[in-house]
Design an enzyme around this catalytic site. Structure first.
Site, PDB file in Angstrom:
ATOM      1  CG  LEU A 138      -1.312  -1.063   1.341  1.00  0.00           C
ATOM      2  CD1 LEU A 138      -2.664  -1.064   2.305  1.00  0.00           C
ATOM      3  CD2 LEU A 138      -3.096  -1.051   0.491  1.00  0.00           C
ATOM      4  CG  ASP A 139       0.243   4.218  -2.611  1.00  0.00           C
ATOM      5  OD1 ASP A 139       0.961   3.047  -3.499  1.00  0.00           O
ATOM      6  OD2 ASP A 139      -0.159   5.126  -3.290  1.00  0.00           O
ATOM      7  CE  LYS A 140       5.503   9.553   4.772  1.00  0.00           C
ATOM      8  NZ  LYS A 140       6.352  10.052   4.411  1.00  0.00           N
TER       9      LYS A 140
END
Length: 324
Positions: A138-140
């Protein structure tokens, strides 16, 4: 000591005429092209049971590709005592609810302080699994559910399930603009031509499909639910930007603040201060890699999105005449 890994998949009919290295890159996209090349040259790739080392041979569709590869130990990464929100765990898998501001895997600019570093601390034995068992990312600043494998066989099966689109991932998001109906976005995604840290819809990119449906209308925003068929970097963010409905707070992909006409000062300030993409991995469903039991997990919508949704809902009700 290097870790042994076995990957198996069948070349799709749609890949007819592709070079072998291109076909492998699509079938086993969880690994880099340089890794694929290394395995080919080392004689680790078999086509229908025969070792092949030439990347340029063409595939016809239907061939069985088997890779008996090796991955280096992950000892260069440091174990760090970072809290993890564990939703479920057993001997084979861990399901976590990732908070915002937490990168999944060390990389350029983020050498540590990641989910991977936390996993190495809480589960030292996971160092024996490539990438500390991480199956997908997942993105940050995207919150929500991730599944992690505790063993090499579990990881191999989960990665294969992901490649075959047998893992269902559903997301909650707030998009900018008035969306009238749901639909499907089938647009390839590749590296942005000038901004190298970003992705973009690109005809030379990898296939990417996102399904979406409208969950709730607001005056200048829409709450949506999305499901991924593929798992490209920044996929939802790129596809929603392509639709000209970028996610609230996603400045990188055009999600600049849009204030409803006559909005209260409080709502105006909330929209301007929302400082991450409004995206949450809310549901995860897959077959357990060992027991074969179908498992489904849900993660509650994080507070920042709950508060924003309620504020947009209240604003819509207060301006009902104009909205209708």
């Amino acid at each position: 000591m290097a870790q042994q890994i076995e990957l198996t998949d069948t070349v799709k009919e749609s890949q007819l005429g592709q070079r072998l290295d291109q076909a492998i890159a699509e079938l086993f996209s969880d690994f880099s092209r340089s890794r694929h090349k290394e395995w080919l040259l080392a004689g680790k790739v078999q086509v229908n049971g025969e070792v092949v080392t030439k990347a340029r041979i063409k595939v016809m569709g239907g061939e069985l590709i088997t890779i008996q590869g090796e991955l280096e130990d992950e000892e260069r990464w440091e174990a760090q005592d970072i809290p993890l929100d564990i939703v479920y765990e057993d001997d084979d898998i861990i399901v976590i609810n990732k908070p915002r501001d937490l990168v999944v895997h060390p990389g350029a600019g983020t050498p540590d302080g990641t989910v991977l570093n936390a996993l190495l601390f809480h589960y030292p034995e996971i160092a024996e699994v490539p990438r500390a068992g991480i199956v997908h990312r997942l993105d940050k600043d995207t919150t929500g559910l991730m599944v992690v494998a505790k063993t090499v066989p579990a990881q191999t099966r989960l990665v294969r399930a992901l490649q075959k689109r047998k893992i269902t991932r559903e997301y909650e998001a707030i998009a900018i603009g008035k969306m009238t109906a749901g639909g499907m976005i089938d647009q390839p995604i590749g590296r942005h031509s000038t901004k190298r840290t970003l992705m973009a819809v690109n005809i030379t990119g990898k296939p990417a499909v996102t399904h979406y449906r409208v969950a709730e209308h607001f005056r200048e925003h829409t709450r949506i639910r999305l499901r991924l068929e593929s798992g490209r970097t920044h996929q939802i963010r790129v596809h929603m930007s392509y639709l000209q409905h970028p996610l609230l707070g996603d400045i990188a992909y055009g999600g600049r603040a849009r204030i409803p006409k006559g909005a209260s000062e409080e709502l105006t300030e909330m929209i301007r201060r929302f400082d991450r993409q409004a995206l949450h991995a809310a549901m995860l469903r897959f077959e357990h890699p060992t027991t074969k039991e179908e498992m489904e997990f849900h993660a509650p919508i994080p507070n920042d999105m709950v508060v924003m949704t309620q504020a947009l809902r209240d604003d819509t009700k207060q301006n009902k005449e104009e909205y209708n």
